[in-house]
Scaffold this active site. Structure first.
Site, PDB file in Angstrom:
ATOM      1  N   HIS A 106       0.854  -1.185   0.000  1.00 24.04           N
ATOM      2  CA  HIS A 106       0.000   0.000   0.000  1.00 24.04           C
ATOM      3  C   HIS A 106       0.893   1.239   0.000  1.00 24.04           C
ATOM      4  O   HIS A 106       1.947   1.262   0.644  1.00 24.04           O
ATOM      5  CB  HIS A 106      -0.887   0.004   1.249  1.00 24.04           C
ATOM      6  N   ASN A 108       0.418   5.759  -0.239  1.00 17.96           N
ATOM      7  CA  ASN A 108      -0.486   6.894  -0.316  1.00 17.96           C
ATOM      8  C   ASN A 108       0.306   8.172  -0.096  1.00 17.96           C
ATOM      9  O   ASN A 108       1.162   8.229   0.779  1.00 17.96           O
ATOM     10  CB  ASN A 108      -1.583   6.752   0.750  1.00 17.96           C
ATOM     11  N   VAL A 109       0.036   9.169  -0.917  1.00 16.94           N
ATOM     12  CA  VAL A 109       0.560  10.519  -0.689  1.00 16.94           C
ATOM     13  C   VAL A 109      -0.598  11.482  -0.902  1.00 16.94           C
ATOM     14  O   VAL A 109      -1.374  11.336  -1.849  1.00 16.94           O
ATOM     15  CB  VAL A 109       1.744  10.870  -1.605  1.00 16.94           C
ATOM     16  N   HIS A 175      -8.001  -5.236  17.795  1.00 18.35           N
ATOM     17  CA  HIS A 175      -8.827  -6.352  18.252  1.00 18.35           C
ATOM     18  C   HIS A 175      -8.130  -7.700  18.078  1.00 18.35           C
ATOM     19  O   HIS A 175      -8.532  -8.695  18.670  1.00 18.35           O
ATOM     20  CB  HIS A 175     -10.163  -6.357  17.505  1.00 18.35           C
ATOM     21  N   GLY A 258     -18.418  11.323   0.655  1.00 22.67           N
ATOM     22  CA  GLY A 258     -19.183  11.059  -0.558  1.00 22.67           C
ATOM     23  C   GLY A 258     -18.336  10.675  -1.742  1.00 22.67           C
ATOM     24  O   GLY A 258     -18.710  10.925  -2.892  1.00 22.67           O
ATOM     25  N   GLY A 259     -17.181  10.067  -1.478  1.00 28.72           N
ATOM     26  CA  GLY A 259     -16.305   9.629  -2.559  1.00 28.72           C
ATOM     27  C   GLY A 259     -16.901   8.463  -3.334  1.00 28.72           C
ATOM     28  O   GLY A 259     -17.930   7.891  -2.954  1.00 28.72           O
TER      29      GLY A 259
END
Length: 302
Positions: A106, A108-109, A175, A258-259
């Protein structure tokens, strides 16, 4: 304060295209590309490859959205910003290889800007990359963390240990009391220097992704495996799903703002299993994943 958001947008679109083109070379199949519009403001483009030669599923998303109020997931840790309008843009990717010996990855920027009339805009960057193996290999873990270190080193020696610790703590299934994988780097709310310098650090993280992951993928993608390995991979993928749907702030932000649901949930693997109270056989390769790799280890000290 002048914030060059168009420069950020241009970089992110170029990064998305560069990564997609390189993975198409490795896989031999093409990504499906589509653009989308968000009714509340903004939009993006999704590049997804399913049932490839190497990737069982892979997605590289670009989004640039804005709206009148920050979603709860974005303002929960910054309550003073609640009620501000926002602009958010970023590239997010997840690759789930078919071969169980090849790890999920994974990256992400992203950039956030919160604005209020009569006040200076509040901006920050976030991102990182992390590796989730199913079968552990020390050389892969060391290579991935070394590349993360190299991405941050030009900006000061304190960033890698700080962001590595942040990643270990963030990608943790509370968990289950276990890490999602072997970590990498993670940071958020980053605005410690001026906008241009902070953006340069984020660019370095994005630019180092391919050199962090492609050598590992090419080393493992043709390694022999059987049904036992596929079964374990499917069970461990279940942990990935649990984290993304329960804890991941990016997933929550996308859904709350709302993506586009299809793009947000492309991070989920296509084949997953949950088995009741399963435990690996003592001394097995599956057991070594837990004992030797999912332990928040200092991989640069190996």
């Amino acid at each position: 304060m002048i914030l060059d958001t168009q420069q950020v947008r241009g970089y992110l679109l170029k990064l998305q295209n560069t990564i997609v083109e390189r993975l198409e070379q490795v896989d031999g199949k093409s990504f499906h590309r589509d653009s989308w519009v968000r009714p509340e403001g903004g939009g993006g483009s999704s590049c997804v490859l399913e049932n490839g030669n190497v990737l069982e599923r892979g997605g590289v998303n670009f989004s640039h959205v804005f709206g009148p109020n920050l979603p709860p997931s974005a303002s929960a840790h910054r309550p003073e910003l609640a009620g501000r309008s926002f602009e958010a843009m970023g590239v997010s990717l997840v690759f789930h290889p078919r071969n169980p010996h090849a790890p999920t990855v994974h990256m992400n920027v992203r950039c956030f800007i919160a604005q209020k009339e009569g006040a200076d805009p509040v901006w920050w960057f976030g991102g990182g990359m992390d590796l989730t193996p199913y079968y552990g290999y020390v050389e892969d873990a060391v290579h991935f963390h070394q590349t993360c270190f190299d991405a941050l080193q030009p900006f000061g020696g304190a960033h890698y240990p700080r962001f590595k610790k942040w990643c270990d703590e963030y990608f943790f299934l509370k968990h289950r009391q276990e890490p999602r994988g072997i970590g990498g780097i993670f940071f958020d709310d980053f605005n410690e220097q001026d906008f241009a310098t902070s953006f340069s650090l984020v660019q370095s993280v994005g630019d180092h992704f391919l050199s962090a992951y492609i050598p590992i993928l090419e080393r493992r993608k043709d390694q022999p495996y059987g049904e036992r390995e596929r079964d374990f991979q499917a069970c461990r993928r279940g942990r990935y799903v649990e984290f993304n749907l329960v804890f991941d702030r990016g997933t929550l932000f996308g859904l709350q703002s709302g993506g586009r649901t299809e793009s947000i949930l492309m991070s989920l693997p296509p084949i997953v299993k949950w088995r009741y109270d399963w435990k690996p056989e003592v001394g097995s390769a599956e057991a070594r994943l837990y004992s030797d790799f999912l332990i928040g280890r200092d991989w640069l000290g190996v």
